[in-house]
Scaffold this motif. Sequence first.
Motif, PDB file in Angstrom:
ATOM      1  N   ALA A   1      -1.597  -1.493 -10.161  1.00  0.00           N
ATOM      2  CA  ALA A   1      -0.465  -2.258 -10.698  1.00  0.00           C
ATOM      3  C   ALA A   1       0.649  -2.399  -9.670  1.00  0.00           C
ATOM      4  CB  ALA A   1       0.054  -1.578 -11.967  1.00  0.00           C
ATOM      5  N   TYR A   2       0.928  -1.327  -8.926  1.00  0.00           N
ATOM      6  CA  TYR A   2       1.993  -1.397  -7.923  1.00  0.00           C
ATOM      7  C   TYR A   2       1.594  -2.281  -6.749  1.00  0.00           C
ATOM      8  CZ  TYR A   2       5.497   1.775  -9.782  1.00  0.00           C
ATOM      9  OH  TYR A   2       6.510   2.321 -10.529  1.00  0.00           O
ATOM     10  N   THR A   3       0.309  -2.322  -6.425  1.00  0.00           N
ATOM     11  CA  THR A   3      -0.139  -3.231  -5.367  1.00  0.00           C
ATOM     12  C   THR A   3       0.042  -4.679  -5.804  1.00  0.00           C
ATOM     13  OG1 THR A   3      -1.810  -1.604  -4.732  1.00  0.00           O
ATOM     14  CG2 THR A   3      -2.044  -3.804  -3.830  1.00  0.00           C
ATOM     15  N   GLN A   4      -0.347  -4.976  -7.029  1.00  0.00           N
ATOM     16  CA  GLN A   4      -0.205  -6.336  -7.546  1.00  0.00           C
ATOM     17  C   GLN A   4       1.251  -6.761  -7.627  1.00  0.00           C
ATOM     18  OE1 GLN A   4      -2.276  -5.658 -11.263  1.00  0.00           O
ATOM     19  NE2 GLN A   4      -4.119  -6.718 -10.546  1.00  0.00           N
ATOM     20  N   ALA A   5       2.152  -5.809  -7.862  1.00  0.00           N
ATOM     21  CA  ALA A   5       3.574  -6.139  -7.988  1.00  0.00           C
ATOM     22  C   ALA A   5       4.218  -6.441  -6.641  1.00  0.00           C
ATOM     23  CB  ALA A   5       4.312  -4.985  -8.670  1.00  0.00           C
ATOM     24  N   ASN A   6       3.493  -6.216  -5.550  1.00  0.00           N
ATOM     25  CA  ASN A   6       4.015  -6.509  -4.215  1.00  0.00           C
ATOM     26  C   ASN A   6       3.093  -7.522  -3.537  1.00  0.00           C
ATOM     27  OD1 ASN A   6       6.309  -4.350  -3.471  1.00  0.00           O
ATOM     28  ND2 ASN A   6       4.765  -3.375  -4.770  1.00  0.00           N
TER      29      ASN A   6
ATOM     30  N   LEU B   1       0.820  -1.209   0.000  1.00  0.00           N
ATOM     31  CA  LEU B   1       0.000   0.000   0.000  1.00  0.00           C
ATOM     32  C   LEU B   1       0.857   1.263   0.000  1.00  0.00           C
ATOM     33  CD1 LEU B   1      -2.952  -1.024   2.334  1.00  0.00           C
ATOM     34  CD2 LEU B   1      -2.772  -1.149  -0.150  1.00  0.00           C
ATOM     35  N   ASP B   2       2.030   1.203   0.629  1.00  0.00           N
ATOM     36  CA  ASP B   2       2.951   2.350   0.525  1.00  0.00           C
ATOM     37  C   ASP B   2       3.308   2.612  -0.936  1.00  0.00           C
ATOM     38  OD1 ASP B   2       2.964   2.683   3.246  1.00  0.00           O
ATOM     39  OD2 ASP B   2       4.965   1.851   3.575  1.00  0.00           O
ATOM     40  N   SER B   3       3.671   1.547  -1.625  1.00  0.00           N
ATOM     41  CA  SER B   3       4.072   1.704  -3.027  1.00  0.00           C
ATOM     42  C   SER B   3       2.894   2.146  -3.883  1.00  0.00           C
ATOM     43  CB  SER B   3       4.665   0.399  -3.559  1.00  0.00           C
ATOM     44  OG  SER B   3       3.696  -0.632  -3.598  1.00  0.00           O
ATOM     45  N   ALA B   4       1.686   1.644  -3.574  1.00  0.00           N
ATOM     46  CA  ALA B   4       0.503   2.030  -4.345  1.00  0.00           C
ATOM     47  C   ALA B   4       0.197   3.508  -4.176  1.00  0.00           C
ATOM     48  CB  ALA B   4      -0.695   1.193  -3.913  1.00  0.00           C
ATOM     49  N   ALA B   5       0.225   3.993  -2.937  1.00  0.00           N
ATOM     50  CA  ALA B   5      -0.079   5.402  -2.677  1.00  0.00           C
ATOM     51  C   ALA B   5       0.970   6.305  -3.315  1.00  0.00           C
ATOM     52  CB  ALA B   5      -0.156   5.650  -1.169  1.00  0.00           C
ATOM     53  N   LEU B   6       2.234   5.953  -3.178  1.00  0.00           N
ATOM     54  CA  LEU B   6       3.312   6.772  -3.742  1.00  0.00           C
ATOM     55  C   LEU B   6       3.238   6.815  -5.267  1.00  0.00           C
ATOM     56  CD1 LEU B   6       6.226   5.579  -1.430  1.00  0.00           C
ATOM     57  CD2 LEU B   6       5.328   7.915  -1.546  1.00  0.00           C
TER      58      LEU B   6
ATOM     59  N   ILE C   1      -6.263   7.039 -14.663  1.00  0.00           N
ATOM     60  CA  ILE C   1      -4.970   6.399 -14.944  1.00  0.00           C
ATOM     61  C   ILE C   1      -4.134   6.280 -13.674  1.00  0.00           C
ATOM     62  CG2 ILE C   1      -2.787   6.658 -16.178  1.00  0.00           C
ATOM     63  CD1 ILE C   1      -4.341   7.764 -18.536  1.00  0.00           C
ATOM     64  N   PRO C   2      -4.013   7.315 -12.838  1.00  0.00           N
ATOM     65  CA  PRO C   2      -3.272   7.135 -11.577  1.00  0.00           C
ATOM     66  C   PRO C   2      -3.818   6.007 -10.717  1.00  0.00           C
ATOM     67  CG  PRO C   2      -3.588   9.463 -12.017  1.00  0.00           C
ATOM     68  CD  PRO C   2      -4.395   8.729 -13.047  1.00  0.00           C
ATOM     69  N   ARG C   3      -5.118   5.794 -10.732  1.00  0.00           N
ATOM     70  CA  ARG C   3      -5.682   4.675  -9.959  1.00  0.00           C
ATOM     71  C   ARG C   3      -5.202   3.335 -10.524  1.00  0.00           C
ATOM     72  NH1 ARG C   3     -10.119   6.395  -6.709  1.00  0.00           N
ATOM     73  NH2 ARG C   3     -10.638   8.576  -7.108  1.00  0.00           N
ATOM     74  N   ASN C   4      -5.155   3.227 -11.842  1.00  0.00           N
ATOM     75  CA  ASN C   4      -4.655   1.994 -12.459  1.00  0.00           C
ATOM     76  C   ASN C   4      -3.191   1.764 -12.109  1.00  0.00           C
ATOM     77  OD1 ASN C   4      -7.147   1.510 -13.666  1.00  0.00           O
ATOM     78  ND2 ASN C   4      -6.609   2.605 -15.544  1.00  0.00           N
TER      79      ASN C   4
ATOM     80  N   ALA D   1       0.631   6.147  -7.237  1.00  0.00           N
ATOM     81  CA  ALA D   1      -0.594   6.773  -7.728  1.00  0.00           C
ATOM     82  C   ALA D   1      -0.520   8.293  -7.636  1.00  0.00           C
ATOM     83  CB  ALA D   1      -1.797   6.250  -6.941  1.00  0.00           C
ATOM     84  N   VAL D   2      -0.042   8.811  -6.500  1.00  0.00           N
ATOM     85  CA  VAL D   2      -0.003  10.270  -6.358  1.00  0.00           C
ATOM     86  C   VAL D   2       1.095  10.881  -7.226  1.00  0.00           C
ATOM     87  CG1 VAL D   2       1.626  10.540  -4.408  1.00  0.00           C
ATOM     88  CG2 VAL D   2      -0.358  12.074  -4.623  1.00  0.00           C
ATOM     89  N   LYS D   3       2.180  10.149  -7.458  1.00  0.00           N
ATOM     90  CA  LYS D   3       3.233  10.652  -8.342  1.00  0.00           C
ATOM     91  C   LYS D   3       2.697  10.773  -9.772  1.00  0.00           C
ATOM     92  CE  LYS D   3       7.656  11.635  -9.279  1.00  0.00           C
ATOM     93  NZ  LYS D   3       7.636  11.867 -10.734  1.00  0.00           N
ATOM     94  N   GLU D   4       1.980   9.747 -10.220  1.00  0.00           N
ATOM     95  CA  GLU D   4       1.388   9.795 -11.562  1.00  0.00           C
ATOM     96  C   GLU D   4       0.378  10.930 -11.655  1.00  0.00           C
ATOM     97  OE1 GLU D   4       0.444   8.790 -15.493  1.00  0.00           O
ATOM     98  OE2 GLU D   4       2.091   8.039 -14.230  1.00  0.00           O
ATOM     99  N   TRP D   5      -0.410  11.105 -10.618  1.00  0.00           N
ATOM    100  CA  TRP D   5      -1.433  12.150 -10.620  1.00  0.00           C
ATOM    101  C   TRP D   5      -0.808  13.543 -10.636  1.00  0.00           C
ATOM    102  CZ3 TRP D   5      -4.983  13.882  -6.091  1.00  0.00           C
ATOM    103  CH2 TRP D   5      -6.122  14.531  -6.601  1.00  0.00           C
ATOM    104  N   GLY D   6       0.187  13.743  -9.799  1.00  0.00           N
ATOM    105  CA  GLY D   6       0.844  15.045  -9.755  1.00  0.00           C
ATOM    106  C   GLY D   6       1.583  15.370 -11.036  1.00  0.00           C
ATOM    107  N   ASP D   7       2.282  14.389 -11.591  1.00  0.00           N
ATOM    108  CA  ASP D   7       3.023  14.622 -12.838  1.00  0.00           C
ATOM    109  C   ASP D   7       2.090  14.945 -14.001  1.00  0.00           C
ATOM    110  OD1 ASP D   7       5.420  14.195 -11.582  1.00  0.00           O
ATOM    111  OD2 ASP D   7       5.713  12.162 -12.319  1.00  0.00           O
ATOM    112  N   SER D   8       0.864  14.439 -13.944  1.00  0.00           N
ATOM    113  CA  SER D   8      -0.082  14.675 -15.033  1.00  0.00           C
ATOM    114  C   SER D   8      -0.834  15.994 -14.882  1.00  0.00           C
ATOM    115  CB  SER D   8      -1.094  13.523 -15.113  1.00  0.00           C
ATOM    116  OG  SER D   8      -1.951  13.530 -13.984  1.00  0.00           O
ATOM    117  N   GLY D   9      -0.500  16.757 -13.831  1.00  0.00           N
ATOM    118  CA  GLY D   9      -1.178  18.032 -13.631  1.00  0.00           C
ATOM    119  C   GLY D   9      -2.470  17.912 -12.860  1.00  0.00           C
ATOM    120  N   THR D  10      -2.602  16.836 -12.067  1.00  0.00           N
ATOM    121  CA  THR D  10      -3.810  16.551 -11.281  1.00  0.00           C
ATOM    122  C   THR D  10      -5.058  16.599 -12.144  1.00  0.00           C
ATOM    123  OG1 THR D  10      -4.028  18.864 -10.543  1.00  0.00           O
ATOM    124  CG2 THR D  10      -2.808  17.355  -9.115  1.00  0.00           C
TER     125      THR D  10
END
Length: 390
Positions: A81-86, A53-58, A74-77, A60-69
Amino acid sequence: MKRILTNTNSHQNRRGIAILWLILWGSLFLTFFCVVLEIATLWQAQIEINNALDSAALAAVKEWGDSGTGSTQIPRNVGVAYTQANPILGVAFTPNTNFTPPVPGNPNGNASNTGNLVFGAIDSITDPIIFNGNADASCAAGGVTITITQLNNGNSADPNTIRLGFDSGTNLAIDSVAFTLPLRNGGPPNAQAFFASGTDPQVSTVIGTFSGVDVDPTNPGPPNWDCPNPNGDVCFTFEDLISPGEFRTVRINFDSNSFTATDFLHFGVSTNQLGPPGYTPPPMPNNVGNAWGEFGVTAEVTFRNTITNVTSTATATFVNQPANGVSQATLTGGAGGFPAVIAQATVPVQGFCTQVFGVNFFNASASSIAYYDCGTGRAALVSVDNIIFP
């Protein structure tokens, strides 16, 4: 024969007692073993769900912020993906995206306040920190400078009176700027300052007095800038009626996405009877350039995020600069709170004894909150004092 039978019975009794003790102690040992094993498994699962969940939150918010909020879909997806990878105990956990198309009052598209991924904003990064799931999140911030320089008493509409400059802004446009004259609590009723709607506002079309905005008037004949304007990007409306043809507020409006960072223009409106309480017109004291600051004219800028279309406002009061014969207002606004994401989940812990007995004894739960630093473009975990969903 009797002694032999007695010894045999005694041996059988001792063997029966030993079996009984073996059953009792074996059950206790097995129970103790299961408890220890389940606790160890639960401890491992807790660590792994925290990491997931740490990796998922980080992420998701990085993708959201980089995209201009912008859209959170897409940030949710990315968070999924990061949750599934852990994986947790070797099993990949797939959270729900918790997405619904955003609507007014729910700008971040949260289908539920208790979903696996909740998008929102934090109000600051220093205690106390509040997470708001319905708050606008934005890294966009704009600066606006408005200078009024007219040297006469203001009854006419001189297109060189006011310079409006959009100094800076990321993913921002200005929808409108409203100017409001102060309401005096003294003097005769007819002494209220007003903008005259009967005198058309004027916009300068001289090369060098505007940039980035189409200043064509509404019609090809005698120029005016009434709304709507089918030819250019600028039009005016009057608000806060005092009496016929007299208004406390005039608003300059811009067509969608037409007035953005580094754009500017010059315009003028008919300002009348601006003065101190008890002042009886005419004439207006001093000149318009000083009077707007001396008597407290206010400006309100409506910003709009060009990605999310979310609007916000900034206000300021003009400040008089007597030595220069001008008044000036500087505004900064347009930004929402820091983008933030909650990743939260509860998963069953499938330990050895759980599989043996077919009963789930424990669940592991975790919640992580990460925010996006607009200044550095980095994501970081944050501890929040309060979570609200207005």
